[in-house]
Design a protein around this motif. Structure first.
Motif, PDB file in Angstrom:
ATOM      1  N   LEU A  56      36.243  29.785  28.050  1.00  0.00           N
ATOM      2  CA  LEU A  56      35.940  30.113  26.664  1.00  0.00           C
ATOM      3  C   LEU A  56      34.498  30.606  26.507  1.00  0.00           C
ATOM      4  CD1 LEU A  56      37.435  30.091  23.976  1.00  0.00           C
ATOM      5  CD2 LEU A  56      36.485  27.826  23.537  1.00  0.00           C
ATOM      6  N   ASN A  57      33.580  30.055  27.326  1.00  0.00           N
ATOM      7  CA  ASN A  57      32.170  30.456  27.212  1.00  0.00           C
ATOM      8  C   ASN A  57      31.857  31.724  28.006  1.00  0.00           C
ATOM      9  OD1 ASN A  57      32.213  29.606  29.845  1.00  0.00           O
ATOM     10  ND2 ASN A  57      30.769  27.920  29.588  1.00  0.00           N
ATOM     11  N   GLY A  58      32.867  32.325  28.598  1.00  0.00           N
ATOM     12  CA  GLY A  58      32.666  33.575  29.324  1.00  0.00           C
ATOM     13  C   GLY A  58      32.448  33.415  30.812  1.00  0.00           C
ATOM     14  N   GLU A  59      32.289  32.203  31.285  1.00  0.00           N
ATOM     15  CA  GLU A  59      32.134  31.991  32.721  1.00  0.00           C
ATOM     16  C   GLU A  59      33.399  32.411  33.441  1.00  0.00           C
ATOM     17  OE1 GLU A  59      29.439  27.929  32.388  1.00  0.00           O
ATOM     18  OE2 GLU A  59      30.857  28.189  34.026  1.00  0.00           O
ATOM     19  N   THR A  60      33.204  32.949  34.629  1.00  0.00           N
ATOM     20  CA  THR A  60      34.332  33.408  35.422  1.00  0.00           C
ATOM     21  C   THR A  60      34.409  32.662  36.750  1.00  0.00           C
ATOM     22  OG1 THR A  60      32.994  35.216  36.316  1.00  0.00           O
ATOM     23  CG2 THR A  60      34.361  35.711  34.401  1.00  0.00           C
ATOM     24  N   ARG A  61      35.591  32.568  37.263  1.00  0.00           N
ATOM     25  CA  ARG A  61      35.842  31.955  38.557  1.00  0.00           C
ATOM     26  C   ARG A  61      36.734  32.900  39.349  1.00  0.00           C
ATOM     27  NH1 ARG A  61      32.620  29.141  36.418  1.00  0.00           N
ATOM     28  NH2 ARG A  61      32.695  26.896  35.999  1.00  0.00           N
ATOM     29  N   TYR A  62      36.488  32.997  40.647  1.00  0.00           N
ATOM     30  CA  TYR A  62      37.286  33.870  41.502  1.00  0.00           C
ATOM     31  C   TYR A  62      37.685  33.153  42.785  1.00  0.00           C
ATOM     32  CZ  TYR A  62      35.774  37.662  38.474  1.00  0.00           C
ATOM     33  OH  TYR A  62      35.544  38.469  37.392  1.00  0.00           O
ATOM     34  N   GLY A  63      38.863  33.499  43.268  1.00  0.00           N
ATOM     35  CA  GLY A  63      39.247  33.017  44.581  1.00  0.00           C
ATOM     36  C   GLY A  63      38.376  33.674  45.641  1.00  0.00           C
ATOM     37  N   ASP A  64      38.168  32.972  46.737  1.00  0.00           N
ATOM     38  CA  ASP A  64      37.269  33.469  47.772  1.00  0.00           C
ATOM     39  C   ASP A  64      37.692  34.832  48.305  1.00  0.00           C
ATOM     40  OD1 ASP A  64      36.666  30.179  49.247  1.00  0.00           O
ATOM     41  OD2 ASP A  64      35.747  31.211  47.543  1.00  0.00           O
ATOM     42  N   SER A  65      38.982  35.052  48.411  1.00  0.00           N
ATOM     43  CA  SER A  65      39.464  36.280  49.041  1.00  0.00           C
ATOM     44  C   SER A  65      39.331  37.517  48.154  1.00  0.00           C
ATOM     45  CB  SER A  65      40.936  36.113  49.456  1.00  0.00           C
ATOM     46  OG  SER A  65      41.741  35.875  48.322  1.00  0.00           O
ATOM     47  N   VAL A  66      39.043  37.329  46.875  1.00  0.00           N
ATOM     48  CA  VAL A  66      38.952  38.479  45.964  1.00  0.00           C
ATOM     49  C   VAL A  66      37.566  38.672  45.383  1.00  0.00           C
ATOM     50  CG1 VAL A  66      41.380  38.147  45.360  1.00  0.00           C
ATOM     51  CG2 VAL A  66      39.593  37.257  43.840  1.00  0.00           C
ATOM     52  N   THR A  67      36.675  37.753  45.642  1.00  0.00           N
ATOM     53  CA  THR A  67      35.318  37.853  45.095  1.00  0.00           C
ATOM     54  C   THR A  67      34.668  39.160  45.522  1.00  0.00           C
ATOM     55  OG1 THR A  67      35.064  35.450  45.074  1.00  0.00           O
ATOM     56  CG2 THR A  67      33.046  36.767  45.031  1.00  0.00           C
ATOM     57  N   GLY A  68      34.109  39.853  44.540  1.00  0.00           N
ATOM     58  CA  GLY A  68      33.455  41.132  44.807  1.00  0.00           C
ATOM     59  C   GLY A  68      34.388  42.329  44.700  1.00  0.00           C
ATOM     60  N   ARG A  69      35.692  42.065  44.665  1.00  0.00           N
ATOM     61  CA  ARG A  69      36.657  43.178  44.570  1.00  0.00           C
ATOM     62  C   ARG A  69      37.425  43.159  43.255  1.00  0.00           C
ATOM     63  NH1 ARG A  69      40.885  43.270  47.921  1.00  0.00           N
ATOM     64  NH2 ARG A  69      40.926  41.002  48.224  1.00  0.00           N
ATOM     65  N   PHE A  70      37.699  41.972  42.749  1.00  0.00           N
ATOM     66  CA  PHE A  70      38.471  41.817  41.513  1.00  0.00           C
ATOM     67  C   PHE A  70      37.548  41.387  40.384  1.00  0.00           C
ATOM     68  CE2 PHE A  70      42.888  40.718  43.468  1.00  0.00           C
ATOM     69  CZ  PHE A  70      42.783  41.830  44.281  1.00  0.00           C
ATOM     70  N   SER A  71      37.937  41.758  39.164  1.00  0.00           N
ATOM     71  CA  SER A  71      37.148  41.375  38.007  1.00  0.00           C
ATOM     72  C   SER A  71      38.076  41.025  36.848  1.00  0.00           C
ATOM     73  CB  SER A  71      36.218  42.527  37.604  1.00  0.00           C
ATOM     74  OG  SER A  71      35.492  42.205  36.440  1.00  0.00           O
ATOM     75  N   ILE A  72      37.818  39.893  36.228  1.00  0.00           N
ATOM     76  CA  ILE A  72      38.612  39.481  35.079  1.00  0.00           C
ATOM     77  C   ILE A  72      37.826  39.754  33.808  1.00  0.00           C
ATOM     78  CG2 ILE A  72      37.779  37.075  35.174  1.00  0.00           C
ATOM     79  CD1 ILE A  72      40.611  36.226  34.252  1.00  0.00           C
ATOM     80  N   SER A  73      38.530  40.202  32.784  1.00  0.00           N
ATOM     81  CA  SER A  73      37.903  40.433  31.486  1.00  0.00           C
ATOM     82  C   SER A  73      38.900  40.077  30.394  1.00  0.00           C
ATOM     83  CB  SER A  73      37.455  41.892  31.355  1.00  0.00           C
ATOM     84  OG  SER A  73      38.567  42.766  31.455  1.00  0.00           O
ATOM     85  N   TYR A  82      42.631  40.801  31.351  1.00  0.00           N
ATOM     86  CA  TYR A  82      42.876  41.859  32.308  1.00  0.00           C
ATOM     87  C   TYR A  82      42.350  41.465  33.677  1.00  0.00           C
ATOM     88  CZ  TYR A  82      43.074  44.052  27.749  1.00  0.00           C
ATOM     89  OH  TYR A  82      43.368  44.337  26.436  1.00  0.00           O
ATOM     90  N   LEU A  83      42.944  42.056  34.683  1.00  0.00           N
ATOM     91  CA  LEU A  83      42.463  41.861  36.047  1.00  0.00           C
ATOM     92  C   LEU A  83      42.308  43.231  36.675  1.00  0.00           C
ATOM     93  CD1 LEU A  83      41.785  39.726  38.246  1.00  0.00           C
ATOM     94  CD2 LEU A  83      44.125  40.046  39.083  1.00  0.00           C
ATOM     95  N   GLN A  84      41.060  43.634  36.893  1.00  0.00           N
ATOM     96  CA  GLN A  84      40.777  44.885  37.575  1.00  0.00           C
ATOM     97  C   GLN A  84      40.692  44.589  39.076  1.00  0.00           C
ATOM     98  OE1 GLN A  84      40.480  48.068  36.349  1.00  0.00           O
ATOM     99  NE2 GLN A  84      40.371  48.698  38.495  1.00  0.00           N
TER     100      GLN A  84
END
Length: 119
Positions: A56-73, A82-84
């Motif tokens: 809710l505060n805008g913080e994001t979490r990513y799985g290790d295998s997608v960090t740097g390649r995927f982006s949630i908004s 969305y998942l880019q």
């Protein structure tokens, strides 16, 4: 009740990009109480794993295998998210599910959308 519907899956070559979208509909009060929006995926024969989440505060979490390649908004007004996915790899092939959790910790899941990355 809240319904989640994913869109944007498909077939793409390795190195390509896809953008998934999740739309929430249903009880407006429950939708407004959504506090976590996210994406999970499950490949054949594998366990379901977290891909990305946005709090809710805008913080994001990513799985290790997608960090740097995927982006949630997200679009808070519409309660869409969305998942880019960039630089896709064959190992990203999976069924992708959007998910949400509300302030009462109730969870909602979409039906999923297939993403296939060819080598």
């Amino acid at each position: 009740q809240v319904q989640l519907v994913e869109s944007g899956g498909g077939l793409v070559q390795a190195g390509g990009s896809l953008r998934l979208a999740c739309a929430a509909s249903g009880n407006r009060i429950n939708i407004n109480n959504i506090s976590v929006m996210g994406w999970y995926r499950q490949a054949t024969g594998e366990q379901r794993e977290l891909v990305a989440a946005i709090l809710l505060n805008g913080e994001t979490r990513y799985g290790d295998s997608v960090t740097g390649r995927f982006s949630i908004s997200r679009d808070m007004a519409k309660r869409n998210w969305y998942l880019q996915m960039n630089s896709l790899k064959p190992e990203d092939t999976a069924f992708y599910y959007c998910t949400a959790r509300d302030v009462l910790r109730r969870e909602y899941w979409g039906q999923g959308t297939q993403v296939t990355v060819s080598s």
